[in-house]
Scaffold this active site. Structure first.
Site, PDB file in Angstrom:
ATOM      1  N   SER A  23     -11.155 -59.925  14.284  1.00 42.46           N
ATOM      2  CA  SER A  23     -11.414 -61.201  13.619  1.00 42.46           C
ATOM      3  C   SER A  23     -10.279 -62.199  13.828  1.00 42.46           C
ATOM      4  CB  SER A  23     -11.661 -60.976  12.123  1.00 42.46           C
ATOM      5  OG  SER A  23     -10.560 -60.317  11.515  1.00 42.46           O
ATOM      6  N   TYR A  24      -9.028 -61.755  13.689  1.00 50.16           N
ATOM      7  CA  TYR A  24      -7.907 -62.686  13.788  1.00 50.16           C
ATOM      8  C   TYR A  24      -7.657 -63.115  15.229  1.00 50.16           C
ATOM      9  CZ  TYR A  24      -3.413 -64.819  12.491  1.00 50.16           C
ATOM     10  OH  TYR A  24      -2.377 -65.695  12.278  1.00 50.16           O
ATOM     11  N   LYS A 203       4.136 -58.399   2.444  1.00 51.10           N
ATOM     12  CA  LYS A 203       3.112 -59.092   1.647  1.00 51.10           C
ATOM     13  C   LYS A 203       1.825 -58.281   1.589  1.00 51.10           C
ATOM     14  CE  LYS A 203       0.270 -60.598   5.063  1.00 51.10           C
ATOM     15  NZ  LYS A 203      -1.209 -60.597   5.125  1.00 51.10           N
ATOM     16  N   ARG A 267      -8.344 -58.282   2.853  1.00 52.75           N
ATOM     17  CA  ARG A 267      -8.745 -56.874   2.810  1.00 52.75           C
ATOM     18  C   ARG A 267      -7.785 -56.055   1.953  1.00 52.75           C
ATOM     19  NH1 ARG A 267      -8.869 -56.128   9.127  1.00 52.75           N
ATOM     20  NH2 ARG A 267      -8.824 -58.389   9.327  1.00 52.75           N
ATOM     21  N   ASN A 268      -6.507 -56.395   2.012  1.00 50.36           N
ATOM     22  CA  ASN A 268      -5.521 -55.653   1.225  1.00 50.36           C
ATOM     23  C   ASN A 268      -5.766 -55.837  -0.266  1.00 50.36           C
ATOM     24  OD1 ASN A 268      -3.673 -54.660   3.438  1.00 50.36           O
ATOM     25  ND2 ASN A 268      -3.627 -56.848   3.852  1.00 50.36           N
TER      26      ASN A 268
END
Length: 344
Positions: A23-24, A203, A267-268
Site C-alpha cells: 500500500s505505501y 512510534k 494497523r498498529n
C-alpha cells in the site's frame, strides 16, 4: 540523451524506481508519477504485479485509485533497478536486508538508495543504516524518508508532509526536489539520519499501546498520557544513540506518533485495540490482514533499549503483552503503579 536514458530500456528517462508494491510503496509511486515523472514500481509477487499492470490500479490495497499513465509496473528486478539512479525502498523492516541483497548485484555505479521502511533489524534491534552498510558497504549514498503518512490519503492526493534525511546533503536536496513535486505533498529536509530512522520504529510500538488503552476503554486522558510519555521514551533512546532532540518534535517524531496513535487507519493502533478488547496476539494480527510492523518493532526497540541502558517503561509493558502473554489490563495497571518521579 541523459545518463538515466543510457541505463534504462524504457526509451524515456525514469525519475525514480520504487521497490515494494504494497500500500505505501504504491501510494508513493502514484504520488510521484501523478505530476508527470516516469516512475517504475517493482514488486516481488509476479501475479500481484500482473494484476496491477492489467488493472492500472492496486485494488487490493488502494481500491478506486487509478495509476497515472507515467507509472511503469515492472516485474524484472534488474530492469527496475537500472532504470533510475535513485531507488526508493518501501518494504517491511523484517525483509529490508534481504531486499537490499537482491538489489546489490544490479545496482548502477551511480545508484543512490532511500528507504521509507519504518523499523529496526529483526533479532538485533540495529538501525537500518547499519543493515544497509553491511550489505552495500560505503559505495552508495543512503537516505531515509519518514513522517506522518497514511497510504490511502497520499494516493488520493490529500495534503501530506514528511521529511527526508541523509549524511549526503546533495542527495537530500535532490530527493526533496523530486518528491516535493506537487501542491499537496510537502517534503522537509532533515540532517538527523539516526533520529529519522528511530522515530519511525518507536512510534509503531507506542501506537499499539494507545490502541490497547482505547480498547480497554480508558479514554482520551490515558491516550494522551501514553502519547506524551511515549514521546519522552523515544527522545531518551534517541539521545543515547546521538540523535538530535528537535527531530522528535518534527514530522518523523511527534507528527508520525500522533497520526499513528489517534487514527484507525493505523494497523498498529487497530492491533492494539484488538488486544485491549481481549483478542490474543495471533488473532489480532490475522484480523488486520496486512503486516503489523509494530509487532516486530516492539521486540527490536525493547532489545535496543536494553542494550543502550535506556528506561522505556511503556515499551517494556507492551513487550510483555506481545511476547510474554501478559494481560493488557495488568500492563496498564503496572504502568500506573510505577514509583512517583519527576517528569522528564
Amino acid at each position: 540523451m541523459s545518463e538515466t536514458q543510457n541505463h534504462n530500456s524504457y526509451g524515456k528517462p525514469v525519475e525514480m524506481t520504487v521497490i515494494g508494491a504494497g500500500s505505501y510503496g504504491t501510494s508513493l509511486a502514484i504520488s510521484l508519477a501523478r505530476n508527470g515523472a516516469n516512475i517504475v514500481l517493482w514488486g516481488h509477487d509476479a501475479e500481484h504485479m500482473a494484476r496491477l499492470d492489467a488493472d492500472r490500479a492496486n485494488h487490493e490495497f488502494l481500491p478506486g485509485i487509478a495509476f497515472p499513465d507515467t507509472l511503469i509496473v515492472e516485474t524484472d528486478l534488474q530492469k527496475a533497478v537500472q532504470a533510475s539512479r535513485d531507488l526508493l525502498v518501501v518494504v517491511p523492516s523484517h525483509v529490508f536486508g534481504i531486499v537490499l541483497k537482491s538489489l546489490q548485484p544490479h545496482l548502477r555505479a551511480d545508484s543512490r538508495i532511500c528507504w521509507a521502511t519504518k523499523g529496526l533489524e529483526p533479532e538485533t534491534g540495529r538501525l537500518l543504516q547499519d543493515v544497509a552498510h553491511d550489505v552495500l558497504g560505503d559505495s552508495y549514498p543512503l537516505a531515509v524518508l519518514s513522517g506522518p503518512t497514511f497510504a490511502k490519503e497520499l494516493a488520493m492526493g490529500m495534503p501530506t508532509a514528511i521529511s527526508v534525511a541523509s549524511p549526503d546533503a546533495q542527495f537530500v536536496r535532490d530527493l526533496q526536489e523530486k518528491i516535493h513535486c506537487s501542491k499537496t505533498f510537502r517534503v522537509y529536509a532533515n540532517s538527523d539520519f539516526i533520529g529519522m530512522q528511530l522515530g519511525g520504529a518507536v512510534k509503531n510500538v507506542i501506537a499499539i499501546g494507545a490502541g490497547m488503552s482505547d480498547g480497554i476503554g480508558f479514554g482520551a486522558n490515558a491516550r494522551t498520557a501514553l502519547i506524551t510519555r511515549g514521546l519522552a521514551e523515544m527522545s531518551r533512546l534517541g539521545a543515547a544513540l546521538g540523535a538530535q532532540p528537535e527531530t522528535f518534535m518534527g514530522m518523523a517524531g511527534l507528527g508520525d506518533l500522533v497520526l499513528t496513535c489517534t487514527d484507525n487507519q493505523s494497523r498498529n493502533r487497530r492491533f492494539g485495540l484488538a488486544l485491549g478488547q481481549g483478542k490474543d496476539v495471533d488473532t489480532a494480527q490475522t484480523d488486520i490482514g496486512q503486516v503489523v510492523e509494530g509487532y516486530r518493532n516492539t521486540k527490536e526497540v525493547w532489545m535496543l533499549a536494553k542494550r543502550m541502558g535506556v528506561e522505556m517503561p511503556i515499551v517494556e509493558q507492551i513487550y510483555q503483552v506481545l511476547y510474554q502473554g501478559k494481560d493488557a489490563r495488568l500492563a496498564a495497571q503496572d504502568l500506573l503503579a510505577r514509583d512517583k518521579k519527576m517528569e522528564r
